[in-house]
Design an enzyme around this catalytic site. Sequence first.
Site, PDB file in Angstrom:
ATOM      1  N   HIS A  92      -2.232  -3.703   9.089  1.00 46.02           N
ATOM      2  CA  HIS A  92      -3.012  -2.967   8.068  1.00 46.02           C
ATOM      3  C   HIS A  92      -4.472  -3.003   8.487  1.00 46.02           C
ATOM      4  O   HIS A  92      -5.097  -4.076   8.497  1.00 46.02           O
ATOM      5  CB  HIS A  92      -2.778  -3.636   6.711  1.00 46.02           C
ATOM      6  N   HIS A 117      -2.351   7.061   8.869  1.00 41.25           N
ATOM      7  CA  HIS A 117      -1.733   6.419   7.704  1.00 41.25           C
ATOM      8  C   HIS A 117      -0.565   7.261   7.172  1.00 41.25           C
ATOM      9  O   HIS A 117      -0.782   8.350   6.651  1.00 41.25           O
ATOM     10  CB  HIS A 117      -2.785   6.209   6.612  1.00 41.25           C
ATOM     11  N   ASP A 166       3.424  -1.764   6.089  1.00 42.52           N
ATOM     12  CA  ASP A 166       2.460  -2.559   6.866  1.00 42.52           C
ATOM     13  C   ASP A 166       2.893  -4.023   7.004  1.00 42.52           C
ATOM     14  O   ASP A 166       2.268  -4.783   7.757  1.00 42.52           O
ATOM     15  CB  ASP A 166       1.074  -2.503   6.216  1.00 42.52           C
ATOM     16  N   GLU A 174       0.846  -1.196   0.000  1.00 40.39           N
ATOM     17  CA  GLU A 174       0.000   0.000   0.000  1.00 40.39           C
ATOM     18  C   GLU A 174       0.882   1.247   0.000  1.00 40.39           C
ATOM     19  O   GLU A 174       1.871   1.310   0.745  1.00 40.39           O
ATOM     20  CB  GLU A 174      -0.867  -0.023   1.264  1.00 40.39           C
ATOM     21  N   HIS A 188       2.404   4.635   1.013  1.00 37.74           N
ATOM     22  CA  HIS A 188       2.546   5.304   2.315  1.00 37.74           C
ATOM     23  C   HIS A 188       3.146   6.693   2.141  1.00 37.74           C
ATOM     24  O   HIS A 188       4.078   7.083   2.838  1.00 37.74           O
ATOM     25  CB  HIS A 188       3.391   4.455   3.274  1.00 37.74           C
ATOM     26  N   GLU A 191      -7.366  -2.372   7.341  1.00 37.79           N
ATOM     27  CA  GLU A 191      -8.453  -2.909   6.508  1.00 37.79           C
ATOM     28  C   GLU A 191      -8.541  -4.435   6.549  1.00 37.79           C
ATOM     29  O   GLU A 191      -9.540  -5.013   6.111  1.00 37.79           O
ATOM     30  CB  GLU A 191      -8.278  -2.440   5.059  1.00 37.79           C
ATOM     31  N   GLU A 214       3.640   5.487  12.035  1.00 37.01           N
ATOM     32  CA  GLU A 214       4.404   4.598  11.146  1.00 37.01           C
ATOM     33  C   GLU A 214       5.761   5.195  10.783  1.00 37.01           C
ATOM     34  O   GLU A 214       6.760   4.469  10.691  1.00 37.01           O
ATOM     35  CB  GLU A 214       3.592   4.317   9.878  1.00 37.01           C
TER      36      GLU A 214
HETATM   37 ZN    ZN Z   1       0.368   1.534   7.087  1.00 42.47          ZN
HETATM   38 MN    MN Z   2      -2.341   0.130   5.724  1.00 42.52          MN
END
Ligand code: ZN
Ligand code: MN
Length: 266
Positions: free
Chosen positions: A121, A178, A46, A35, A37, A123, A183
């Site tokens: 992650h 996010h 992630d 994904e 970032h 989701e 992170e």
């Molecule tokens: Zn992430």
């Molecule tokens: Mn993610």
Amino acid sequence: MHHKTVFAAELTWPDYQRRVESGETPILIPFGSMEQHGHHMPMHVDVLLPTEFARRAAQELGALVAPPFTYGYKSQQKSGGGNFFPGTTSLDGASLVGALKDVIREFARHGARNLCIVNGHFENTWFIAEAIDLALRELGWGGIHDVKVVVLSYWDFVDQASIGRLYPDGFLGWDIEHGGVLETSLMLRLHPELVLLERAVDHPPASFPPYDVYPPHPEWTPASGTLSSPRDATAEKGDILLDVCTRGIVDALRTEFRMTDGPAAR
Ligand code: ZN
Ligand code: MN
């Protein structure tokens, strides 16, 4: 060379069998995504972060870490920017559920009875729950009723005191973290060579209406792809996060897997 690893796939099968067949050694399965970032971090954040939390917890517990899942469920606009970004590469829910169900069943076949999904992650959450439910049901049909699976997302172990140190100007919630301070700070501590801080885009926190729409409006997401600014990220904050989350994960697994003797001597 005798190399003491916590990574299950680095073992020979007889060594793996010795560790797993009795059911006592927990197996931790990191679950991530590919994904975007933002402009300043790579697309496997992630994956890297839950793998490192799993590695640290496994060292303390005498557990093993399974190969991570490197694809996850589709990025959602209000938690990951949205699935429309180039690079973001996601699974259908049914594919994720099927793959994780298969892996849980395989570890149970080897003898493992204590498993933990270490999620990185957001989701993935409900698809992980579904995969576990189907796996336990299927194992039950085969007469196996003693498999336990703990599911956790590492950020849920950050306590209020740590939030005050990480976000002195106020905390806006994990959903817009996010590519932000959480992170980026962890990546600065663990993988500084993968963080291009000079390319980080400073922007106000994303704000969304209280509903989702499909297809999404890409303009709802800040153009950088992050949902809050990584400006205040530091490696020192990464240390705070590593400490509090690792401790929380280890305590939770000691409780759930009834491992009361401190670090396993293996
Ligand atoms: Zn992430
Ligand atoms: Mn993610």
